[in-house]
Design a protein around this motif. Sequence first.
Motif, mmCIF file in Angstrom:
data_model
loop_
_atom_site.group_PDB
_atom_site.id
_atom_site.type_symbol
_atom_site.label_atom_id
_atom_site.label_comp_id
_atom_site.label_asym_id
_atom_site.label_seq_id
_atom_site.Cartn_x
_atom_site.Cartn_y
_atom_site.Cartn_z
ATOM 1 N N THR A 131 0.840 -1.200 0.000
ATOM 2 C CA THR A 131 0.000 0.000 0.000
ATOM 3 C C THR A 131 0.873 1.247 0.000
ATOM 4 O O THR A 131 2.069 1.197 0.309
ATOM 5 N N THR A 132 0.241 2.374 -0.306
ATOM 6 C CA THR A 132 0.895 3.683 -0.235
ATOM 7 C C THR A 132 -0.025 4.655 0.484
ATOM 8 O O THR A 132 -1.246 4.632 0.269
ATOM 9 N N SER A 133 0.577 5.493 1.337
ATOM 10 C CA SER A 133 -0.198 6.505 2.060
ATOM 11 C C SER A 133 0.441 7.872 1.861
ATOM 12 O O SER A 133 1.660 8.037 2.028
ATOM 13 N N ASN A 135 -4.791 7.632 -0.506
ATOM 14 C CA ASN A 135 -4.528 6.193 -0.728
ATOM 15 C C ASN A 135 -4.719 5.870 -2.206
ATOM 16 O O ASN A 135 -5.728 5.289 -2.604
ATOM 17 N N ASN A 195 2.051 5.140 -5.861
ATOM 18 C CA ASN A 195 1.823 3.733 -5.511
ATOM 19 C C ASN A 195 2.217 2.795 -6.656
ATOM 20 O O ASN A 195 1.458 1.904 -7.041
#
Length: 284
Positions: free
Chosen positions: A164-166, A189, A207
């Motif tokens: 995941t990417t935040s 997100n 991401n």
Amino acid sequence: MLIVKPGIGRVATALAAGTALAVLVATPAMADTSQSSASALRIDLVGGGVASSGTASATNDGTTESISGNTNPSLAVLGSQDVITAGVLGQDVRAFNDGTSAACAGVAGASGTFDIGAGGSCLVTPGAEVSLTLGTNGLATIALVADAIYSSCTATSAPSATGTTSLVNARLTSTTAGITTTLLSLPANPAPNTGLSVPGVLSITLNEQTSSTSGQLSVTALSIDALAGTLASVTIGESNCGPNAIAPPIPVIPLAGAPIALGVGAIAAGIGFVLHRRRATAKG
């Protein structure tokens, strides 16, 4: 008449059984190996100059975890550069005994923290706002501003991998004569491999996720390619997990010695059989 003590036959039989059991259990349960790596920030300049936070790596052979590299590098490792002048770099990694691994990498404002918790979860505390100066466009200074930008991943020996990417309060800004405006607000997100751009200025990927094989995953939180100026690219939060695997067993009795062990067991078994027959004949 031959008299054989009752215990002798039992001892021989037990010796044979014990030897056979030793060979059978000589191969322990297979151990799961695991690995991960993480890099917080890389800055590439036109002409070949590079500033990098380096890479932290973790490996596990099924019993012991080994971690190399700096998991919390200071900005000083980036050397002489003016892209980022304040904030926190994080590149935490773990490789567990059960065949799972985790990585977490990115940047945050001052006083921010990065950690990997139970189950491989990425725990980030955003700090004060962090700013990366990306260059100029005419009289305007273009910057990437956020409370935190990071990626994370986990992998198992199943095999499987997720990432995941935040982006916490992330945006691209333009400042002219002391007045700052937001050019582009970035999603918190983003979906995998989300592409954005500021026409004629920047090309952005959020991401980014790639995989070389089942159970392996690389996640990059944000990468920027500048279309003009001295800055070539900025890469934030590279997390890599796997591939993890079930390792081949290591015999307690070396394979070369297995025939000897089996031979000893066979001899012991033979002695036990002969003694048992003689004892039975003597009784008859």
